[in-house]
Design a protein around this motif. Structure first.
Motif, PDB file in Angstrom:
ATOM      1  N   MET A   8      84.679  41.287 -73.412  1.00 24.54           N
ATOM      2  CA  MET A   8      85.574  41.809 -74.448  1.00 24.54           C
ATOM      3  C   MET A   8      84.801  42.015 -75.740  1.00 24.54           C
ATOM      4  O   MET A   8      84.932  43.049 -76.393  1.00 24.54           O
ATOM      5  N   LEU A   9      83.982  41.040 -76.145  1.00 25.75           N
ATOM      6  CA  LEU A   9      83.228  41.165 -77.387  1.00 25.75           C
ATOM      7  C   LEU A   9      82.224  42.312 -77.324  1.00 25.75           C
ATOM      8  O   LEU A   9      82.084  43.077 -78.293  1.00 25.75           O
ATOM      9  N   CYS A  10      81.527  42.451 -76.198  1.00 20.89           N
ATOM     10  CA  CYS A  10      80.580  43.567 -76.041  1.00 20.89           C
ATOM     11  C   CYS A  10      81.314  44.906 -76.088  1.00 20.89           C
ATOM     12  O   CYS A  10      80.850  45.869 -76.720  1.00 20.89           O
ATOM     13  N   SER A  11      82.462  44.970 -75.420  1.00 21.07           N
ATOM     14  CA  SER A  11      83.253  46.200 -75.406  1.00 21.07           C
ATOM     15  C   SER A  11      83.799  46.519 -76.794  1.00 21.07           C
ATOM     16  O   SER A  11      83.793  47.682 -77.220  1.00 21.07           O
ATOM     17  N   LEU A  12      84.265  45.505 -77.513  1.00 16.94           N
ATOM     18  CA  LEU A  12      84.739  45.690 -78.872  1.00 16.94           C
ATOM     19  C   LEU A  12      83.625  46.259 -79.747  1.00 16.94           C
ATOM     20  O   LEU A  12      83.827  47.233 -80.486  1.00 16.94           O
ATOM     21  N   LYS A  13      82.441  45.684 -79.656  1.00 21.11           N
ATOM     22  CA  LYS A  13      81.306  46.136 -80.462  1.00 21.11           C
ATOM     23  C   LYS A  13      80.975  47.599 -80.195  1.00 21.11           C
ATOM     24  O   LYS A  13      80.835  48.398 -81.122  1.00 21.11           O
ATOM     25  N   MET A  14      80.882  47.970 -78.934  1.00 21.35           N
ATOM     26  CA  MET A  14      80.533  49.358 -78.596  1.00 21.35           C
ATOM     27  C   MET A  14      81.645  50.324 -78.999  1.00 21.35           C
ATOM     28  O   MET A  14      81.373  51.424 -79.487  1.00 21.35           O
ATOM     29  N   TRP A  15      82.897  49.927 -78.810  1.00 17.60           N
ATOM     30  CA  TRP A  15      84.025  50.803 -79.115  1.00 17.60           C
ATOM     31  C   TRP A  15      84.160  51.011 -80.616  1.00 17.60           C
ATOM     32  O   TRP A  15      84.274  52.139 -81.086  1.00 17.60           O
ATOM     33  N   ILE A  16      84.134  49.938 -81.373  1.00 17.39           N
ATOM     34  CA  ILE A  16      84.379  50.049 -82.811  1.00 17.39           C
ATOM     35  C   ILE A  16      83.163  50.596 -83.570  1.00 17.39           C
ATOM     36  O   ILE A  16      83.308  51.280 -84.567  1.00 17.39           O
ATOM     37  N   GLU A  17      81.963  50.316 -83.081  1.00 20.89           N
ATOM     38  CA  GLU A  17      80.760  50.805 -83.768  1.00 20.89           C
ATOM     39  C   GLU A  17      80.332  52.193 -83.306  1.00 20.89           C
ATOM     40  O   GLU A  17      79.792  52.968 -84.099  1.00 20.89           O
ATOM     41  N   HIS A  18      80.551  52.515 -82.020  1.00 24.44           N
ATOM     42  CA  HIS A  18      79.995  53.750 -81.460  1.00 24.44           C
ATOM     43  C   HIS A  18      81.001  54.627 -80.719  1.00 24.44           C
ATOM     44  O   HIS A  18      80.639  55.690 -80.208  1.00 24.44           O
ATOM     45  N   GLY A  19      82.256  54.181 -80.602  1.00 20.45           N
ATOM     46  CA  GLY A  19      83.267  54.979 -79.912  1.00 20.45           C
ATOM     47  C   GLY A  19      83.084  55.047 -78.412  1.00 20.45           C
ATOM     48  O   GLY A  19      83.601  55.951 -77.755  1.00 20.45           O
ATOM     49  N   ILE A  20      82.369  54.097 -77.843  1.00 20.06           N
ATOM     50  CA  ILE A  20      82.097  54.069 -76.405  1.00 20.06           C
ATOM     51  C   ILE A  20      82.954  52.997 -75.747  1.00 20.06           C
ATOM     52  O   ILE A  20      82.984  51.844 -76.203  1.00 20.06           O
TER      53      ILE A  20
ATOM     54  N   SER B  97      79.435  45.209 -86.523  1.00 29.42           N
ATOM     55  CA  SER B  97      79.044  45.899 -87.757  1.00 29.42           C
ATOM     56  C   SER B  97      80.182  46.724 -88.342  1.00 29.42           C
ATOM     57  O   SER B  97      80.092  47.949 -88.482  1.00 29.42           O
ATOM     58  N   ARG B  98      81.238  46.033 -88.690  1.00 32.71           N
ATOM     59  CA  ARG B  98      82.402  46.627 -89.340  1.00 32.71           C
ATOM     60  C   ARG B  98      83.061  45.547 -90.201  1.00 32.71           C
ATOM     61  O   ARG B  98      82.930  44.348 -89.926  1.00 32.71           O
ATOM     62  N   PRO B  99      83.827  45.953 -91.222  1.00 33.65           N
ATOM     63  CA  PRO B  99      84.529  44.978 -92.060  1.00 33.65           C
ATOM     64  C   PRO B  99      85.561  44.188 -91.264  1.00 33.65           C
ATOM     65  O   PRO B  99      86.117  44.673 -90.274  1.00 33.65           O
ATOM     66  N   VAL B 100      85.839  42.972 -91.712  1.00 37.82           N
ATOM     67  CA  VAL B 100      86.711  42.052 -90.992  1.00 37.82           C
ATOM     68  C   VAL B 100      88.094  42.656 -90.749  1.00 37.82           C
ATOM     69  O   VAL B 100      88.675  42.465 -89.681  1.00 37.82           O
ATOM     70  N   GLU B 101      88.647  43.390 -91.715  1.00 39.80           N
ATOM     71  CA  GLU B 101      89.978  43.968 -91.554  1.00 39.80           C
ATOM     72  C   GLU B 101      90.019  44.947 -90.378  1.00 39.80           C
ATOM     73  O   GLU B 101      90.971  44.968 -89.603  1.00 39.80           O
ATOM     74  N   GLU B 102      88.984  45.743 -90.245  1.00 35.73           N
ATOM     75  CA  GLU B 102      88.913  46.730 -89.162  1.00 35.73           C
ATOM     76  C   GLU B 102      88.756  46.046 -87.799  1.00 35.73           C
ATOM     77  O   GLU B 102      89.380  46.446 -86.810  1.00 35.73           O
ATOM     78  N   VAL B 103      87.941  45.021 -87.754  1.00 40.64           N
ATOM     79  CA  VAL B 103      87.718  44.293 -86.502  1.00 40.64           C
ATOM     80  C   VAL B 103      88.986  43.557 -86.087  1.00 40.64           C
ATOM     81  O   VAL B 103      89.393  43.596 -84.922  1.00 40.64           O
ATOM     82  N   PHE B 104      89.634  42.897 -87.031  1.00 46.39           N
ATOM     83  CA  PHE B 104      90.878  42.182 -86.737  1.00 46.39           C
ATOM     84  C   PHE B 104      91.915  43.143 -86.164  1.00 46.39           C
ATOM     85  O   PHE B 104      92.558  42.848 -85.154  1.00 46.39           O
ATOM     86  N   GLU B 105      92.099  44.299 -86.777  1.00 44.78           N
ATOM     87  CA  GLU B 105      93.075  45.282 -86.313  1.00 44.78           C
ATOM     88  C   GLU B 105      92.739  45.802 -84.921  1.00 44.78           C
ATOM     89  O   GLU B 105      93.634  46.099 -84.133  1.00 44.78           O
ATOM     90  N   ALA B 106      91.458  45.905 -84.601  1.00 42.00           N
ATOM     91  CA  ALA B 106      91.050  46.373 -83.272  1.00 42.00           C
ATOM     92  C   ALA B 106      91.469  45.400 -82.180  1.00 42.00           C
ATOM     93  O   ALA B 106      91.586  45.778 -81.011  1.00 42.00           O
ATOM     94  N   VAL B 107      91.728  44.149 -82.549  1.00 41.39           N
ATOM     95  CA  VAL B 107      92.197  43.148 -81.594  1.00 41.39           C
ATOM     96  C   VAL B 107      93.718  43.014 -81.655  1.00 41.39           C
ATOM     97  O   VAL B 107      94.386  42.973 -80.622  1.00 41.39           O
ATOM     98  N   ALA B 108      94.286  42.974 -82.843  1.00 47.40           N
ATOM     99  CA  ALA B 108      95.722  42.722 -83.011  1.00 47.40           C
ATOM    100  C   ALA B 108      96.598  43.900 -82.595  1.00 47.40           C
ATOM    101  O   ALA B 108      97.713  43.705 -82.113  1.00 47.40           O
ATOM    102  N   ASP B 109      96.119  45.111 -82.763  1.00 43.42           N
ATOM    103  CA  ASP B 109      96.893  46.322 -82.475  1.00 43.42           C
ATOM    104  C   ASP B 109      96.809  46.647 -80.984  1.00 43.42           C
ATOM    105  O   ASP B 109      95.720  46.863 -80.459  1.00 43.42           O
ATOM    106  N   PRO B 110      97.943  46.699 -80.278  1.00 45.44           N
ATOM    107  CA  PRO B 110      97.904  46.902 -78.819  1.00 45.44           C
ATOM    108  C   PRO B 110      97.300  48.254 -78.402  1.00 45.44           C
ATOM    109  O   PRO B 110      96.633  48.328 -77.378  1.00 45.44           O
ATOM    110  N   GLU B 111      97.510  49.283 -79.191  1.00 42.54           N
ATOM    111  CA  GLU B 111      96.935  50.593 -78.847  1.00 42.54           C
ATOM    112  C   GLU B 111      95.412  50.554 -78.934  1.00 42.54           C
ATOM    113  O   GLU B 111      94.721  51.066 -78.055  1.00 42.54           O
TER     114      GLU B 111
END
Length: 157
Positions: free
Chosen positions: A137-149, A12-26
């Motif tokens: 990874m997908l579950c972790s991405l979802k929780m991190w980007i949507e809820h900061g967990i 539940s985030r825009p594609v640009e934000e989700v892509f960056e959450a994967v591409a950016d090493p930090e």
């Protein structure tokens, strides 16, 4: 039978934000690569990923990146065969592709497919492990980007 799989999740985030959450090493290190990631995912780059559950950083070859659409990588099969990760210097790679699709409701569909293992018992077992890892990874991405967990924090160490 070809050893391959596909997993997907809606974030539940825009594609640009989700892509960056994967591409950016930090950012990737914040929820997935528990031992850290070094290097941005860009076409032609070789980056390093490290995980607490599989200690020791290893190279990931980035074969194609289309911003906000696709990331393709190659990495060692790691099936323990004589010419794979731990068994020798020749090794063989499997290919993973992550696609990012903007949905009408401002969500992003992330699909990850991977394949290329040898048709052996070890290849089958390793493909199942990678399928588990990519879904995590997908579950972790979802929780991190949507809820900061960070779901992986403390999971392995």
């Amino acid at each position: 039978m070809e050893l391959k799989f596909k997993v997907a999740a809606r974030i539940s985030r825009p594609v640009e934000e989700v892509f960056e959450a994967v591409a950016d090493p930090e950012k990737l290190s914040g929820y997935f690569t528990t031992g850290g990631a070094k290097g941005r995912l860009e076409t032609g780059a070789t980056v390093m990923w490290d995980f607490h559950d599989f200690p020791g950083a290893f190279p990931v070859e980035v074969t194609e990146v289309i911003p906000n659409e696709k990331i393709s990588i190659l990495w060692e099969a790691g099936d323990g065969s004589e010419d794979s990760c731990d068994g020798g210097s020749a090794g063989y790679n499997v290919a993973a592709t992550m696609t990012f699709e903007a949905l009408d409701d401002n969500r992003t569909l992330v699909t990850i497919s991977e394949g290329g293992w040898r048709q052996t018992e070890a290849g089958l077992k390793t493909s199942y492990g990678n399928c588990e890892g990519w879904m995590q990874m997908l579950c972790s991405l979802k929780m991190w980007i949507e809820h900061g967990i960070n779901l992986r924090e403390g999971f392995y160490k």
